[in-house]
Design a protein around this motif. Structure first.
Motif, short mmCIF file in Angstrom:
data_model
loop_
_atom_site.label_atom_id
_atom_site.label_comp_id
_atom_site.label_asym_id
_atom_site.label_seq_id
_atom_site.Cartn_x
_atom_site.Cartn_y
_atom_site.Cartn_z
N ARG A 88 73.84 55.36 89.24
CA ARG A 88 75.26 55.74 89.21
C ARG A 88 76.13 54.54 89.60
O ARG A 88 75.82 53.84 90.56
N ALA A 89 77.21 54.36 88.87
CA ALA A 89 78.14 53.27 89.16
C ALA A 89 78.95 53.61 90.41
O ALA A 89 79.36 54.76 90.59
N GLU A 129 74.43 41.91 84.45
CA GLU A 129 73.78 43.07 85.08
C GLU A 129 74.83 44.04 85.61
O GLU A 129 75.90 43.64 86.07
N GLY A 130 74.54 45.32 85.53
CA GLY A 130 75.40 46.33 86.09
C GLY A 130 76.46 46.86 85.15
O GLY A 130 77.34 47.61 85.56
N LEU A 131 76.37 46.51 83.87
CA LEU A 131 77.32 47.05 82.90
C LEU A 131 77.07 48.55 82.73
O LEU A 131 75.93 49.01 82.83
N THR A 132 78.11 49.28 82.44
CA THR A 132 77.95 50.69 82.11
C THR A 132 77.67 50.80 80.61
O THR A 132 77.84 49.83 79.86
N GLN A 133 77.29 51.99 80.16
CA GLN A 133 77.08 52.19 78.73
C GLN A 133 78.38 51.98 77.96
O GLN A 133 78.36 51.44 76.85
N THR A 134 79.51 52.36 78.54
CA THR A 134 80.80 52.11 77.89
C THR A 134 81.03 50.61 77.73
O THR A 134 81.49 50.15 76.68
N ALA A 140 79.50 57.43 85.49
CA ALA A 140 78.91 56.37 84.68
C ALA A 140 77.64 55.83 85.33
O ALA A 140 77.43 55.98 86.53
N TYR A 141 76.80 55.21 84.52
CA TYR A 141 75.58 54.57 85.00
C TYR A 141 75.68 53.07 84.80
O TYR A 141 76.12 52.60 83.75
N GLU A 142 75.23 52.31 85.80
CA GLU A 142 75.07 50.87 85.66
C GLU A 142 73.68 50.62 85.09
O GLU A 142 72.71 51.25 85.51
N ILE A 143 73.60 49.69 84.18
CA ILE A 143 72.32 49.36 83.55
C ILE A 143 71.85 48.00 84.06
O ILE A 143 72.63 47.05 84.10
N ARG A 144 70.60 47.93 84.43
CA ARG A 144 70.00 46.69 84.91
C ARG A 144 68.63 46.52 84.27
O ARG A 144 67.97 47.49 83.92
N LEU A 145 68.19 45.27 84.17
CA LEU A 145 66.85 44.99 83.66
C LEU A 145 65.83 45.23 84.77
O LEU A 145 66.08 44.94 85.94
N THR A 146 64.67 45.74 84.39
CA THR A 146 63.53 45.81 85.31
C THR A 146 62.80 44.47 85.22
O THR A 146 63.12 43.62 84.38
N ARG A 147 61.77 44.31 86.05
CA ARG A 147 60.96 43.08 85.94
C ARG A 147 60.33 42.97 84.55
O ARG A 147 60.28 41.90 83.97
N VAL A 148 59.86 44.11 84.05
CA VAL A 148 59.27 44.11 82.71
C VAL A 148 60.34 43.77 81.67
O VAL A 148 60.07 43.04 80.70
N GLY A 149 61.55 44.26 81.86
CA GLY A 149 62.65 43.95 80.95
C GLY A 149 63.00 42.47 80.95
O GLY A 149 63.24 41.88 79.89
#
Length: 147
Positions: free
Chosen positions: A88-89, A53-58, A95-104
């Motif tokens: 935002r990271a 969790e929290g990876l950026t797109q890069t 950069a943006y951090e990516i995380r799963l939602t509950r649905v994800g």
């Protein structure tokens, strides 16, 4: 008169065969995981985010090997479906951090056994004694491409 096989045809082209095998793998995944409404690459992104969790797109580009523009499209689609969220990271405001939602999380947990079934179905085309060697060979190619 027919042409003789000189051993230089497409059946001896690694690039062609990998492409065809990739198409076949994609088709199997879509059959096995159709209920999840994910493409193989979307699943790859969800699974990667689920592991870290929290990876950026890069970071995702580096971990998945998906090119930047394709990854941006995948992220946009997953965002619109509510499977991921981004913010935002802290270390880099661009950069943006990516995380799963509950649905994800739910979608990923439903898709994982189906993805495993697709892998099993794909590998079943090989004799059992060659499956591990095949995966090792693919990993060598992937790791060698990073140089």
């Amino acid at each position: 008169m027919g042409q003789r096989d000189t051993g230089n045809g497409l059946e001896h082209s690694a690039m062609h065969l990998l492409h065809r095998a990739g198409q076949f793998a994609n088709d199997i995944f879509l059959l096995e995981a159709s209920a999840c409404h994910l493409t193989p690459r979307q699943f790859t992104v969800l699974a990667t985010v689920g592991e870290s969790e929290g990876l950026t797109q890069t970071d995702l580009v580096e971990k998945t090997g998906i090119d930047r523009s394709t990854l941006a499209d995948i992220v946009a689609r997953l965002l619109s479906r509510g499977l991921i969220k981004r913010k935002r990271a802290k270390q880099d405001g661009r950069a943006y951090e990516i995380r799963l939602t509950r649905v994800g999380v739910k979608t990923l947990s439903e898709a994982q056994p189906r993805a495993m079934a697709a892998d099993t179905r794909l590998l079943s085309k090989l004799p059992p004694s060659k499956r591990e060697e095949f995966l090792e060979s693919l990993n060598l190619i992937v790791e060698g491409g990073k140089d």
